[in-house]
Design a protein around this motif. Sequence first.
Motif, PDB file in Angstrom:
ATOM      1  N   TYR A 369      59.783  41.171  58.079  1.00  0.00           N
ATOM      2  CA  TYR A 369      60.851  40.707  57.817  1.00  0.00           C
ATOM      3  C   TYR A 369      62.126  41.844  58.027  1.00  0.00           C
ATOM      4  CZ  TYR A 369      58.207  36.719  56.188  1.00  0.00           C
ATOM      5  OH  TYR A 369      57.281  35.686  55.928  1.00  0.00           O
ATOM      6  N   GLU A 396      47.232  29.400  58.505  1.00  0.00           N
ATOM      7  CA  GLU A 396      48.268  29.899  57.648  1.00  0.00           C
ATOM      8  C   GLU A 396      47.999  29.711  56.085  1.00  0.00           C
ATOM      9  OE1 GLU A 396      50.939  31.760  57.557  1.00  0.00           O
ATOM     10  OE2 GLU A 396      52.712  30.762  58.606  1.00  0.00           O
ATOM     11  N   ASP A 397      48.369  30.853  55.407  1.00  0.00           N
ATOM     12  CA  ASP A 397      48.013  30.788  53.735  1.00  0.00           C
ATOM     13  C   ASP A 397      48.896  30.016  53.109  1.00  0.00           C
ATOM     14  OD1 ASP A 397      50.186  32.535  54.606  1.00  0.00           O
ATOM     15  OD2 ASP A 397      49.855  34.264  53.259  1.00  0.00           O
ATOM     16  N   ILE A 398      50.265  29.807  53.435  1.00  0.00           N
ATOM     17  CA  ILE A 398      51.293  29.026  52.815  1.00  0.00           C
ATOM     18  C   ILE A 398      52.506  28.733  53.790  1.00  0.00           C
ATOM     19  CG2 ILE A 398      52.457  31.153  51.639  1.00  0.00           C
ATOM     20  CD1 ILE A 398      52.864  29.095  49.210  1.00  0.00           C
ATOM     21  N   VAL A 399      52.892  27.574  53.736  1.00  0.00           N
ATOM     22  CA  VAL A 399      54.281  27.371  54.595  1.00  0.00           C
ATOM     23  C   VAL A 399      55.420  27.078  53.505  1.00  0.00           C
ATOM     24  CG1 VAL A 399      55.124  25.855  56.139  1.00  0.00           C
ATOM     25  CG2 VAL A 399      52.810  26.589  56.575  1.00  0.00           C
ATOM     26  N   ASP A 400      56.279  27.740  53.417  1.00  0.00           N
ATOM     27  CA  ASP A 400      57.282  27.689  52.509  1.00  0.00           C
ATOM     28  C   ASP A 400      58.558  27.098  53.257  1.00  0.00           C
ATOM     29  OD1 ASP A 400      58.692  27.947  50.185  1.00  0.00           O
ATOM     30  OD2 ASP A 400      58.829  30.176  50.501  1.00  0.00           O
ATOM     31  N   GLY A 402      58.980  27.110  56.231  1.00  0.00           N
ATOM     32  CA  GLY A 402      58.858  26.739  57.713  1.00  0.00           C
ATOM     33  C   GLY A 402      59.326  27.791  58.750  1.00  0.00           C
ATOM     34  N   MET A 403      60.074  28.711  58.348  1.00  0.00           N
ATOM     35  CA  MET A 403      60.934  29.506  59.153  1.00  0.00           C
ATOM     36  C   MET A 403      59.851  30.256  59.963  1.00  0.00           C
ATOM     37  SD  MET A 403      64.280  29.863  58.772  1.00  0.00           S
ATOM     38  CE  MET A 403      65.406  29.730  57.494  1.00  0.00           C
ATOM     39  N   THR A 404      58.754  31.144  59.128  1.00  0.00           N
ATOM     40  CA  THR A 404      57.978  31.982  59.846  1.00  0.00           C
ATOM     41  C   THR A 404      57.123  31.260  60.990  1.00  0.00           C
ATOM     42  OG1 THR A 404      57.696  33.033  57.630  1.00  0.00           O
ATOM     43  CG2 THR A 404      56.026  33.682  59.286  1.00  0.00           C
ATOM     44  N   LYS A 428      54.076  24.429  50.607  1.00  0.00           N
ATOM     45  CA  LYS A 428      55.210  24.416  49.306  1.00  0.00           C
ATOM     46  C   LYS A 428      56.395  23.204  50.094  1.00  0.00           C
ATOM     47  CE  LYS A 428      55.975  28.274  47.254  1.00  0.00           C
ATOM     48  NZ  LYS A 428      56.549  29.442  46.944  1.00  0.00           N
ATOM     49  N   GLU A 448      57.036  26.741  43.050  1.00  0.00           N
ATOM     50  CA  GLU A 448      56.788  28.114  42.213  1.00  0.00           C
ATOM     51  C   GLU A 448      56.010  28.994  43.094  1.00  0.00           C
ATOM     52  OE1 GLU A 448      56.190  27.485  38.099  1.00  0.00           O
ATOM     53  OE2 GLU A 448      55.292  25.482  38.524  1.00  0.00           O
ATOM     54  N   PHE A 449      56.246  30.454  42.619  1.00  0.00           N
ATOM     55  CA  PHE A 449      55.697  31.552  43.191  1.00  0.00           C
ATOM     56  C   PHE A 449      54.341  31.609  43.028  1.00  0.00           C
ATOM     57  CE2 PHE A 449      55.072  35.581  45.064  1.00  0.00           C
ATOM     58  CZ  PHE A 449      55.713  35.477  46.060  1.00  0.00           C
ATOM     59  N   LEU A 455      47.256  35.790  48.812  1.00  0.00           N
ATOM     60  CA  LEU A 455      48.568  35.904  48.362  1.00  0.00           C
ATOM     61  C   LEU A 455      49.110  36.934  47.553  1.00  0.00           C
ATOM     62  CD1 LEU A 455      49.001  31.979  48.238  1.00  0.00           C
ATOM     63  CD2 LEU A 455      50.217  33.165  49.867  1.00  0.00           C
ATOM     64  N   ASP A 456      50.427  37.546  47.839  1.00  0.00           N
ATOM     65  CA  ASP A 456      50.739  38.704  47.008  1.00  0.00           C
ATOM     66  C   ASP A 456      51.855  38.561  46.460  1.00  0.00           C
ATOM     67  OD1 ASP A 456      52.215  38.881  49.605  1.00  0.00           O
ATOM     68  OD2 ASP A 456      52.549  40.895  48.993  1.00  0.00           O
ATOM     69  N   PRO A 480      60.089  35.292  48.958  1.00  0.00           N
ATOM     70  CA  PRO A 480      59.073  35.953  49.721  1.00  0.00           C
ATOM     71  C   PRO A 480      59.232  36.933  50.560  1.00  0.00           C
ATOM     72  CG  PRO A 480      59.021  33.510  49.869  1.00  0.00           C
ATOM     73  CD  PRO A 480      60.488  33.847  49.181  1.00  0.00           C
TER      74      PRO A 480
HETATM   75  P1  IMP Z   1      58.350  30.532  55.414  1.00  0.00           P
HETATM   76  O1  IMP Z   1      58.652  31.355  56.489  1.00  0.00           O
HETATM   77  O2  IMP Z   1      59.435  30.494  54.295  1.00  0.00           O
HETATM   78  O3  IMP Z   1      57.465  29.249  55.260  1.00  0.00           O
HETATM   79  O4  IMP Z   1      57.206  31.551  54.552  1.00  0.00           O
HETATM   80  C1  IMP Z   1      56.073  31.931  54.752  1.00  0.00           C
HETATM   81  C2  IMP Z   1      55.739  32.982  54.164  1.00  0.00           C
HETATM   82  O5  IMP Z   1      56.295  33.514  52.813  1.00  0.00           O
HETATM   83  C3  IMP Z   1      54.019  33.152  53.741  1.00  0.00           C
HETATM   84  O6  IMP Z   1      53.364  33.405  54.925  1.00  0.00           O
HETATM   85  C4  IMP Z   1      53.878  34.056  52.484  1.00  0.00           C
HETATM   86  O7  IMP Z   1      53.762  35.292  53.238  1.00  0.00           O
HETATM   87  C5  IMP Z   1      55.139  33.993  51.892  1.00  0.00           C
HETATM   88  N1  IMP Z   1      55.404  33.300  50.624  1.00  0.00           N
HETATM   89  C6  IMP Z   1      56.037  31.920  50.652  1.00  0.00           C
HETATM   90  N2  IMP Z   1      55.680  31.445  49.244  1.00  0.00           N
HETATM   91  C7  IMP Z   1      55.021  32.242  48.857  1.00  0.00           C
HETATM   92  C8  IMP Z   1      54.358  32.246  47.523  1.00  0.00           C
HETATM   93  O8  IMP Z   1      54.508  31.428  46.879  1.00  0.00           O
HETATM   94  N3  IMP Z   1      53.440  33.334  46.966  1.00  0.00           N
HETATM   95  C9  IMP Z   1      53.224  34.468  48.278  1.00  0.00           C
HETATM   96  N4  IMP Z   1      53.601  34.463  49.047  1.00  0.00           N
HETATM   97  C10 IMP Z   1      54.687  33.386  49.603  1.00  0.00           C
END
Ligand code: IMP
Length: 481
Positions: A369, A396-400, A402-404, A428, A448-449, A455-456, A480
Amino acid sequence: MGSARGSYYSALKQITKVANSALSLRRICNSIAKSAATAVQANGCRILSLNPQKEYLITVGAYGLSDLYLKKGPLDVHKSLPDILDGKVVFIADAAKDKRVQYPQIALAQGISSILGIPVLEKGEAIGEIRIYTREPRQFSEADKSFLLSVADICAVIFERAELHQLLEQDYKANEKRRKSSRVSPLPATTLRPTSFAHPSEEDFAKLLDFYCIEWLYEPRSFPLRWEGDKIAEMFTPDFYLPELDLYVELTTLKQHLLTEKNRKLRQLRELYPEVNIRLLNKNDFLKLLAKYGYGPLGEAKVEGIDRVLYSHAKIQRRVKTLARHISRDYAGQRLVLIGILKGVVCFMADLMQNLSLPVTLDFMAISYYGGDGQVVKITRDLDSSITGQHVLMVEDIVDTGMTLNYILSHLSAHNPASLRVCTLLDKKARRLINVPLDYVGFEVPDEFVVGYGLDYKGEYRNLPFIGILHPELTKGAEPH
Ligand code: IMP
C-alpha cells in the motif's frame, strides 16, 4: 369431534394463560407440554429449542417422559427427525424401526411407539420443535396437527420473548461491567439458552465456553451405572457435553467427600462406557485443556489485547471444509489455479487446498500500500506462471472496502483466464466501497478489526489458531495495512 374441539379449546386457553404468566421459561414449557399431550391424548410431550448453530435440539420443557429418556444423549437435528429443519410435520409410526429416530433402542426400552414432530417456526425458519409421544401405535388426526401447530406458534412467541429478555439482561450486565472497568468489554450476546443451571459455577463455565465460541449442551445424557433387577439403581449425568470436541465434562468442587464420590462414579462410567470421552475438571484444568485444543489464553500464541474470540479453530475448520466441498463440486473434472495475496491468506489457503478434491496449482502475489490514505495498491510480487486460458480462483482472507480485490481482479482478468472467481474466508460487508463479486464466502464479519488465522495487526497475531476481535482501544484510528 365436538369433545375433541372442546379439549383443544380448553388446552389453548390454559396454554395462553401460562404463556402470559411470570413463570420461568422452563415451567411455562413444562405446563404447555402437559396441556398439549393431554389434549391430543398422548402419553408424553417435550418442547425443544434449536441451538444457535441449528445442530442440536435442547429440551426446554417436558411432560410424561422419564429422566432417562430425556437425557438419553445429545439430540442431533440431522439424525433426529431431520425434516423438521425444512419446517415439515414429521410422523413416526414405529419409533423402534424408523431410521429418522436417533435412539431407537431407548425408545423401545421406554415403551414409546409413535412420535409426532411439529416444527416451531419463526418467520418460516425452524427454531424448535414440539414432540408428542404415545405408548400405543396410533395416527394423529388433521385436527390434532392443526391444534399442535397453533401451540407451536405460541412457543415461537415465547422463545422470542425469552431471547429478548436474555439479551436485555446481558446488555444490562455488560453495561454494569463497563461502568466498573472501562477495559472489560461485554461478552457476545448469545442466542437463547433455556438452561437452568444447578450451580453458579456451571453458569460461569458456560459463559467461558461461550466466550471461546465452543458449542455446549447442558446435561444431555444420563449414564445408568448400577441396576437392581430391571430397575436402574444409580445414574450419572455429566454437566456438559462439548460436541466439537466430543467430550463430556463434569465440574469439580473443592469438597473432598464429593470429589471422592465423583471419582468413583467416573471410574465406573469409564468401565461401562469405554467409548465415552469424559473429563473431571476444575476451572484451571479447563483453561489448560483449552490451551491444548488451541483456544485459550494459556496457548503459546500472543492473545493479549484480544477482546473476544469470534470463530474458534474448530468452527473455522468446519466452514473451510464446507467451502472446499462446494468448490470441488463446482469445478468437478477441471484443473484449478489458486491465487492468494500474501501474507494474510496463508492459513486459509493451506487448509482450503488440503480439502479440495481437484488437481490444483498454487500461485501468490504480494502488494504494497502506498500513498497517504493507504488505499492505493501496487503489485510487489507478480504471478510465477501464466493464467491465460486457466480456471482461476482468487483466495482472500478478508474483503473489507473491496479496493484491493477490485484492483487484483482487473489485473488478473487482463491475462484472459478461462474463468475467474473469488473465495474469501471473511466478508466485512458493512465497509464495502466497491462492489466486488464474491462467489464463496466463509463468514460475514462485523465491522470490527479481526486478527488471527493469518490476519495481523502490525504484523502480529497471525499465528492465533482462532479469529478474534482486537480490543477496540488498540485499533483506535487504525486502518488495515
Ligand atoms: P480492502 O481492500 O479494504 O478490501 O482490504 C483488504 C485487506 O485489508 C485485507 O486483505 C487485509 O489484509 C486487510 N484487512 C481488512 N480488514 C482487516 C481486519 O479486520 N483485520 C486484518 N486485516 C484486515
